[in-house]
Scaffold this motif. Structure first.
Motif, PDB file in Angstrom:
ATOM      1  N   ARG A 126       0.826  -1.211   0.000  1.00  0.00           N
ATOM      2  CA  ARG A 126       0.000   0.000   0.000  1.00  0.00           C
ATOM      3  C   ARG A 126       0.860   1.260   0.000  1.00  0.00           C
ATOM      4  NH1 ARG A 126      -2.924  -3.254   3.796  1.00  0.00           N
ATOM      5  NH2 ARG A 126      -1.948  -2.126   5.525  1.00  0.00           N
ATOM      6  N   GLU A 127       1.947   1.224   0.754  1.00  0.00           N
ATOM      7  CA  GLU A 127       2.809   2.412   0.840  1.00  0.00           C
ATOM      8  C   GLU A 127       3.467   2.730  -0.492  1.00  0.00           C
ATOM      9  OE1 GLU A 127       6.727   3.963   3.385  1.00  0.00           O
ATOM     10  OE2 GLU A 127       5.795   2.023   3.824  1.00  0.00           O
ATOM     11  N   GLU A 130       0.954   4.092  -3.019  1.00  0.00           N
ATOM     12  CA  GLU A 130       0.657   5.508  -2.815  1.00  0.00           C
ATOM     13  C   GLU A 130       1.815   6.385  -3.285  1.00  0.00           C
ATOM     14  OE1 GLU A 130      -0.628   6.450   1.118  1.00  0.00           O
ATOM     15  OE2 GLU A 130      -2.023   4.765   1.246  1.00  0.00           O
ATOM     16  N   GLU A 131       3.056   5.938  -3.053  1.00  0.00           N
ATOM     17  CA  GLU A 131       4.204   6.718  -3.523  1.00  0.00           C
ATOM     18  C   GLU A 131       4.197   6.847  -5.036  1.00  0.00           C
ATOM     19  OE1 GLU A 131       6.566   8.368  -1.981  1.00  0.00           O
ATOM     20  OE2 GLU A 131       5.739   7.947  -0.001  1.00  0.00           O
ATOM     21  N   CYS A 133       1.352   6.516  -7.077  1.00  0.00           N
ATOM     22  CA  CYS A 133       0.174   7.252  -7.535  1.00  0.00           C
ATOM     23  C   CYS A 133       0.276   8.740  -7.217  1.00  0.00           C
ATOM     24  CB  CYS A 133      -1.085   6.665  -6.885  1.00  0.00           C
ATOM     25  SG  CYS A 133      -1.567   5.062  -7.531  1.00  0.00           S
ATOM     26  N   LYS A 139       2.090  14.908   1.968  1.00  0.00           N
ATOM     27  CA  LYS A 139       1.258  13.921   2.650  1.00  0.00           C
ATOM     28  C   LYS A 139      -0.177  14.407   2.850  1.00  0.00           C
ATOM     29  CE  LYS A 139       4.438  10.773   3.354  1.00  0.00           C
ATOM     30  NZ  LYS A 139       4.355   9.408   2.783  1.00  0.00           N
ATOM     31  N   ARG A 142      -2.765  13.836  -0.136  1.00  0.00           N
ATOM     32  CA  ARG A 142      -3.014  12.476  -0.625  1.00  0.00           C
ATOM     33  C   ARG A 142      -4.284  11.954   0.049  1.00  0.00           C
ATOM     34  NH1 ARG A 142       2.991   9.578  -0.432  1.00  0.00           N
ATOM     35  NH2 ARG A 142       4.104  11.195  -1.626  1.00  0.00           N
ATOM     36  N   ILE A 144      -6.870   8.670  -0.131  1.00  0.00           N
ATOM     37  CA  ILE A 144      -7.151   7.336  -0.657  1.00  0.00           C
ATOM     38  C   ILE A 144      -7.814   6.532   0.453  1.00  0.00           C
ATOM     39  CG2 ILE A 144      -4.835   6.530  -0.054  1.00  0.00           C
ATOM     40  CD1 ILE A 144      -4.991   4.603  -2.418  1.00  0.00           C
ATOM     41  N   TRP A 146      -8.606   2.649   1.719  1.00  0.00           N
ATOM     42  CA  TRP A 146      -8.241   1.237   1.563  1.00  0.00           C
ATOM     43  C   TRP A 146      -9.260   0.361   2.282  1.00  0.00           C
ATOM     44  CZ3 TRP A 146      -4.564  -0.449  -1.669  1.00  0.00           C
ATOM     45  CH2 TRP A 146      -3.544   0.419  -2.055  1.00  0.00           C
ATOM     46  N   PHE A 159      -8.895  -0.131  -3.361  1.00  0.00           N
ATOM     47  CA  PHE A 159      -8.591   1.280  -3.125  1.00  0.00           C
ATOM     48  C   PHE A 159      -9.560   2.156  -3.915  1.00  0.00           C
ATOM     49  CE2 PHE A 159      -5.826  -0.324  -6.491  1.00  0.00           C
ATOM     50  CZ  PHE A 159      -6.088   0.540  -7.534  1.00  0.00           C
ATOM     51  N   ILE A 161      -9.762   6.368  -5.038  1.00  0.00           N
ATOM     52  CA  ILE A 161      -9.045   7.649  -5.047  1.00  0.00           C
ATOM     53  C   ILE A 161      -9.909   8.684  -5.772  1.00  0.00           C
ATOM     54  CG2 ILE A 161      -6.929   8.836  -5.711  1.00  0.00           C
ATOM     55  CD1 ILE A 161      -5.559   6.123  -5.898  1.00  0.00           C
TER      56      ILE A 161
END
Length: 604
Positions: A126-127, A130-131, A133, A139, A142, A144, A146, A159, A161
């Motif tokens: 997941r991390e 996100e980095e 996308c 921070k 962002r 999203i 989950w 997810f 978004i």
């Protein structure tokens, strides 16, 4: 095996802004193809029934629609980061055509146990996702949501978004055209790093890909794929070159309506005369399908794990850097700082200036507004109307207080900003313009304050007048209400007698109808009970007769005895009417002779 899949739906044309989150958090899966077809047919039937006012058909169509439900999810979906409400709000207020991007990171069933014992692997997926996308985004920009699904046995991280940049309001697409290559790098890197099942392995490889079922020519594509798969499995085709030759045969071209075939590294493009071109995807349509042995060979390069990991990591870092550069240019993220207060994100400096924005701290409002009273559900009639009007007035009062508070905060922000601008030397040439704007802002602020004061005075002046004209039946606890939308009670009172008479007549008619229906129900009930008793007795007789026949069949001697009795009875029955008739005539004849003698004596 973990794969990253982006769904086709984007919220374009959807009326319900919560449709996506309702599906992610819902207790039911999506409908099957058969259920979707039944739902579509029932919906069309419902529309036709409504147009023709067919109540029975409408009821049946609604019943069919209610029965179309997906399989229940056990266990239920699990929220991971709790951003559901924030995402729903962003989707609802997104003014762009495409509202959101949704998808899933689906892990293989054989990896479930490893992921459950090592939850940090899921967190890393997941991390890094996100980095990739939100490359270049701070921070706080962002957003999203989950949601974990485990009802199918494997682990799926869904997810959602919103397709909007929170800082500027511009459209944001985390999965632009060509995103598959970036997501495949992330997939291959993490699958190799944690020794997860990979779709590049021969055991997990798909020979053909049918694509989404919502595509217009899904059935045609599926038909071609099935034909090719059958040829490959029967060893009639052993390379992509042979597939092209087979599809270029005149009979095949005539059957599918194909004009010619063009090749690419990862797919074949089928051209039609009157239709749009069709892409055939899957391993057998790539350049890697060169022989029968290639079907069982892995597509992973033959290198050590460490070397392959370094190569994938470098490519992934380049993809993230490329996205970050694009996002910074599009959303002006080079000089932006994280802002806690969204009301202060607009800068007074021209965009051509490269100076850093002055740091201004604006105190948050305390929200010390008038409190809304509790809603009393027990009130009825006029008291309920008074309560609703009172709550409406208090809501308007709270809105005025909030607007005034917002005005005070913005005014303080502008004054502090102007004060800083006057102190900076680089803005010395703009001081005269700033002073004029300050004077204009002060005038507008004074006008606003006067308008607020006038509204407050008008409210205080109107309240006592409406309290005096309130109806005498109003309770004491609601006499502080502003009753601005109610008509004069004296006008309403003229129609009350007529309304009362009509109401009493209606009630009497209803009572009479109830009595008639009650009497009819009693009569019907008695008749039904009598008929039920007769039917019950008849049923017992039939049961006894059936048991008697069963006994006769099982005992031949009894059957013979009964047959003999029946024959004797028939014989006696045949002779009885004649003997009885003779006896009756013999009895009647003497009586007639005596009657004739008595008549003669009387005549004499």
């Amino acid at each position: 095996m973990a794969v990253i899949s982006i769904f086709k739906t984007s919220g374009a044309g959807q009326v319900d802004p919560q449709a996506a989150t309702n599906y992610l958090y819902g207790s039911l899966c999506s409908l099957t193809d058969e259920q979707k077809k039944e739902y579509s047919d029932a919906y069309q039937l419902l529309k036709l029934a409504k147009e023709t006012h067919d109540i029975q058909t409408e009821w049946e169509a609604n019943y069919i629609l209610q029965q179309q439900k997906g399989k229940r999810r056990e266990p239920l979906p699990e929220s991971i980061n709790g951003n559901r409400k924030a995402v729903e709000y962003a989707i609802e207020h997104n003014q762009h055509k495409h509202k959101y991007v949704s998808g899933v990171i689906a892990h293989a069933l054989e990896d479930t146990e490893k992921l459950q014992t090592n939850p940090e692997v899921e967190a890393e997926w997941r991390e890094l996702f996100e980095e990739l996308c939100f490359a270049g985004f701070p921070k706080d920009q962002r957003l999203i949501d989950w949601v974990r699904h485990t009802h199918q046995g494997n682990i799926e991280n869904h997810f959602l978004i919103p397709r909007i940049h929170l800082g500027t309001g511009l459209s944001f697409n985390p999965a632009p055209p060509g995103h598959e290559s970036d997501f495949n790098l992330l997939r291959d890197y993490l699958n190799l790093k944690h020794d997860l099942a990979s779709p590049l392995d021969a055991i997990h490889r798909r020979l053909t890909l049918d694509g989404s079922k919502v595509q217009k020519r899904y059935k045609l594509k599926q038909k071609i794929n099935n034909w090719v798969t059958d040829m490959v499995c029967n060893n009639r085709i052993n390379s992509r070159f042979q597939i092209v030759e087979a599809l270029s045969h005149e009979k095949v071209k005539h059957a599918f309506g194909i004009t010619h075939i063009s090749e690419s590294d990862n797919f074949l493009r089928v051209h039609f005369k009157d239709k749009k071109n069709l892409r055939l995807k899957g391993f057998v349509f790539t350049r890697g399908f060169t022989s029968k042995e290639s079907l069982s060979q892995s597509q992973e390069p033959i290198k050590s794990k460490e070397v392959r990991l370094l190569e994938l990591k470098e490519k992934l870092n380049k993809a993230i850097a490329k996205r970050a550069s694009y996002n910074k240019n599009r959303y002006s993220l080079e000089h932006s700082q994280p802002q806690k207060d969204l009301n202060t994100h607009d800068s007074l400096e021209p965009k051509t200036l490269s100076a850093k924005r002055p740091s201004i701290q604006v105190s948050q409002s305390c929200n010390d507004f008038t409190s809304m009273p509790e809603f009393n559900k027990n009130l009825t009639g006029w008291d309920m109307v008074i309560q609703l009007e009172r709550r409406k007035f208090i809501a308007e009062q709270i809105a005025l207080e909030a607007q005034k508070s917002q005005h005070d905060r913005q005014l303080k922000l502008i004054k502090d900003l102007i004060h800083l601008l006057k102190k900076e030397k680089q803005y010395e040439s703009h001081r005269e313009t700033v002073s004029k704007r300050t004077h204009y802002i002060d005038e507008r602020s004074a006008d606003f304050e006067r308008a607020i004061a006038w509204l407050s005075e008008s409210t205080e002046r109107i309240l006592p007048q409406h309290d005096q004209t309130n109806h005498s039946g109003i309770s004491e606890r609601t006499k502080d209400n502003i009753d601005r939308y109610r008509s004069d009670p004296s006008i309403d009172s003229k129609g009350i007698p007529r309304l009362n008479t009509n109401l009493r007549t209606t009630i009497d008619d209803i009572k009479r109808s109830i009595r008639i229906h009650s009497t009819a129900n009693q009569e019907v009930g008695a008749s039904l009970e009598h008929a039920e008793n007769i039917a019950e007795r008849q049923r017992h007789i039939y049961l006894k007769l059936a048991r008697a026949f069963d006994i006769l069949v099982s005992k031949p001697e009894l059957k013979m005895k009964l047959t003999k009795k029946l024959i004797d009875s028939e014989t006696r029955t045949a002779s009885t009417p004649k003997s009885t008739l003779d006896r009756t005539l013999n009895r009647i004849r003497p009586q007639k002779h005596v009657q004739q003698l008595s008549k003669r004596n009387n005549r004499d």
